[in-house]
Design a protein around this motif. Structure first.
Motif, PDB file in Angstrom:
ATOM      1  N   MET A 207      -2.070   3.579   7.358  1.00 16.38           N
ATOM      2  CA  MET A 207      -3.070   3.129   6.290  1.00 16.38           C
ATOM      3  C   MET A 207      -4.678   2.839   6.311  1.00 16.38           C
ATOM      4  SD  MET A 207      -2.719   0.007   3.679  1.00 16.38           S
ATOM      5  CE  MET A 207      -1.220  -0.415   3.927  1.00 16.38           C
ATOM      6  N   SER A 208      -5.116   3.009   5.284  1.00 17.36           N
ATOM      7  CA  SER A 208      -6.210   3.398   5.194  1.00 17.36           C
ATOM      8  C   SER A 208      -6.795   2.816   3.464  1.00 17.36           C
ATOM      9  CB  SER A 208      -7.290   4.705   5.731  1.00 17.36           C
ATOM     10  OG  SER A 208      -5.917   6.409   4.677  1.00 17.36           O
ATOM     11  N   ASN A 209      -8.144   2.890   3.642  1.00 17.83           N
ATOM     12  CA  ASN A 209      -8.687   3.037   1.720  1.00 17.83           C
ATOM     13  C   ASN A 209      -8.838   4.109   1.552  1.00 17.83           C
ATOM     14  OD1 ASN A 209     -10.026   1.062   0.044  1.00 17.83           O
ATOM     15  ND2 ASN A 209      -9.912  -0.354   0.624  1.00 17.83           N
ATOM     16  N   LEU A 210      -8.758   4.033   0.572  1.00 18.30           N
ATOM     17  CA  LEU A 210      -9.568   5.602  -0.432  1.00 18.30           C
ATOM     18  C   LEU A 210     -11.405   5.243  -0.566  1.00 18.30           C
ATOM     19  CD1 LEU A 210      -7.175   6.269  -3.437  1.00 18.30           C
ATOM     20  CD2 LEU A 210      -7.342   7.709  -1.428  1.00 18.30           C
ATOM     21  N   PHE A 211     -11.837   3.813  -0.605  1.00 14.96           N
ATOM     22  CA  PHE A 211     -12.977   3.829  -0.614  1.00 14.96           C
ATOM     23  C   PHE A 211     -13.724   3.793   0.333  1.00 14.96           C
ATOM     24  CE2 PHE A 211     -10.742   2.747  -5.055  1.00 14.96           C
ATOM     25  CZ  PHE A 211     -11.103   3.949  -5.584  1.00 14.96           C
TER      26      PHE A 211
ATOM     27  N   LEU B 250      -4.153  13.090   2.772  1.00 15.50           N
ATOM     28  CA  LEU B 250      -3.586  12.084   2.930  1.00 15.50           C
ATOM     29  C   LEU B 250      -2.285  11.667   3.299  1.00 15.50           C
ATOM     30  CD1 LEU B 250      -5.525   9.962  -0.249  1.00 15.50           C
ATOM     31  CD2 LEU B 250      -5.673  10.132   2.482  1.00 15.50           C
TER      32      LEU B 250
ATOM     33  N   LEU C 252     -11.907   8.170  -9.004  1.00 16.82           N
ATOM     34  CA  LEU C 252     -11.580   7.257  -8.775  1.00 16.82           C
ATOM     35  C   LEU C 252     -13.214   6.241  -8.991  1.00 16.82           C
ATOM     36  CD1 LEU C 252      -8.398   6.836  -6.875  1.00 16.82           C
ATOM     37  CD2 LEU C 252      -8.684   6.317  -9.043  1.00 16.82           C
TER      38      LEU C 252
ATOM     39  N   LEU D 166      -9.106  12.336  -6.514  1.00 19.69           N
ATOM     40  CA  LEU D 166      -7.557  12.465  -5.903  1.00 19.69           C
ATOM     41  C   LEU D 166      -6.955  12.963  -6.689  1.00 19.69           C
ATOM     42  CD1 LEU D 166      -5.828  10.079  -3.806  1.00 19.69           C
ATOM     43  CD2 LEU D 166      -4.642   9.434  -6.116  1.00 19.69           C
TER      44      LEU D 166
ATOM     45  N   PHE E  81      -8.384   3.282 -15.981  1.00 20.19           N
ATOM     46  CA  PHE E  81      -8.657   1.950 -16.355  1.00 20.19           C
ATOM     47  C   PHE E  81      -8.525   1.587 -18.211  1.00 20.19           C
ATOM     48  CE2 PHE E  81      -9.601   3.696 -12.509  1.00 20.19           C
ATOM     49  CZ  PHE E  81      -9.500   2.388 -11.823  1.00 20.19           C
TER      50      PHE E  81
ATOM     51  N   TRP F 101       5.023   7.797  -2.981  1.00 17.26           N
ATOM     52  CA  TRP F 101       3.101   7.207  -2.918  1.00 17.26           C
ATOM     53  C   TRP F 101       2.687   6.561  -2.867  1.00 17.26           C
ATOM     54  CZ3 TRP F 101      -1.880   7.656  -4.230  1.00 17.26           C
ATOM     55  CH2 TRP F 101      -3.093   7.795  -2.956  1.00 17.26           C
TER      56      TRP F 101
ATOM     57  N   VAL G 213      -0.746   3.844  -4.409  1.00 15.25           N
ATOM     58  CA  VAL G 213      -1.828   3.183  -4.067  1.00 15.25           C
ATOM     59  C   VAL G 213      -2.625   2.431  -5.348  1.00 15.25           C
ATOM     60  CG1 VAL G 213      -2.964   5.216  -5.360  1.00 15.25           C
ATOM     61  CG2 VAL G 213      -4.349   3.642  -4.243  1.00 15.25           C
TER      62      VAL G 213
ATOM     63  N   ARG H 109      -7.494  -3.208  -3.040  1.00 12.69           N
ATOM     64  CA  ARG H 109      -8.223  -1.905  -3.681  1.00 12.69           C
ATOM     65  C   ARG H 109      -8.516  -0.715  -2.883  1.00 12.69           C
ATOM     66  NH1 ARG H 109     -13.800  -0.119  -4.933  1.00 12.69           N
ATOM     67  NH2 ARG H 109     -13.605   1.127  -6.659  1.00 12.69           N
ATOM     68  N   GLY H 110      -7.778   0.043  -3.305  1.00 10.43           N
ATOM     69  CA  GLY H 110      -8.117   1.409  -2.729  1.00 10.43           C
ATOM     70  C   GLY H 110      -6.890   1.915  -1.516  1.00 10.43           C
ATOM     71  N   GLU H 111      -6.211   0.743  -1.302  1.00 11.11           N
ATOM     72  CA  GLU H 111      -5.347   1.315  -0.361  1.00 11.11           C
ATOM     73  C   GLU H 111      -3.285   1.069  -0.812  1.00 11.11           C
ATOM     74  OE1 GLU H 111      -7.054  -2.320   2.737  1.00 11.11           O
ATOM     75  OE2 GLU H 111      -5.192  -3.438   1.634  1.00 11.11           O
ATOM     76  N   HIS H 112      -3.323   2.214   0.388  1.00 14.53           N
ATOM     77  CA  HIS H 112      -2.353   2.587   0.051  1.00 14.53           C
ATOM     78  C   HIS H 112      -1.281   3.216   1.120  1.00 14.53           C
ATOM     79  CE1 HIS H 112      -4.047   6.500   2.761  1.00 14.53           C
ATOM     80  NE2 HIS H 112      -5.287   6.475   2.035  1.00 14.53           N
TER      81      HIS H 112
END
Lengths: 108, 108
Positions: free
Chosen positions: A1-5, A20, A55, A100, B5, B51, B53, B74-77
């Protein structure tokens, strides 16, 4: 698990690509730009289709065939079919632009 | 072109699923939750890998096999392999939760 931001660089020599997911015919990448654009005269010509969304930040893509520009703000996405030549014309210098991208093999 | 969004509902009877791309073995969906969770006793059991997020809001997924919970901000996948039974345990009631899900056929 990681965070896009998370772990967003603020200055980069070139764009940063993080894979990813890579699974058969699908690949998902996070791309971070910090004001970069494609080199003059450079066009991406990809064997895979690419669905891409911005994003964070903002960017402009240019498509060669129609000499068309597409401005992408947060949340906006575009589909780039395989071999549709395109380039990154601009990314905002004000903040990192987080893309993304989902690459996949088109089926005939 | 549309915006991930944009047009976010604030109250929904059930989660809203919008297919953004469907191409052969890949499907991309935006999912919006406004506090919903999966019905009691319900488990997703999907033939495709997913997948996913969280781009806005927050959620908790539960996985049946390990009785494991995963909190997504937010941002976690997270990657959910095919047939890994899971459910949405919680989504925040404070704002719409926006998910981006990429479904694909796993290759043997």
């Amino acid at each position: 698990m990681s965070n896009l931001f998370a772990d967003l660089p603020t200055t980069l020599v070139s764009e940063q690509f993080d894979v990813l997911l890579s699974a058969g015919s699908v690949r998902i990448e996070r791309i971070v730009s910090t004001g970069q654009s494609s080199p003059p005269g450079f066009w991406y010509d990809q064997s895979e289709a690419e669905w891409v969304v911005v994003l964070q930040g903002a960017a402009t893509l240019r498509f060669e065939s129609e000499d068309r520009q597409v401005e992408l703000k947060r949340g906006e996405h575009v589909l780039i079919p395989a071999h549709v030549r395109h380039r990154v014309e601009w990314t905002t210098p004000d903040e990192p632009t987080v893309w993304l991208a989902v690459f996949y093999v088109e089926q005939g």
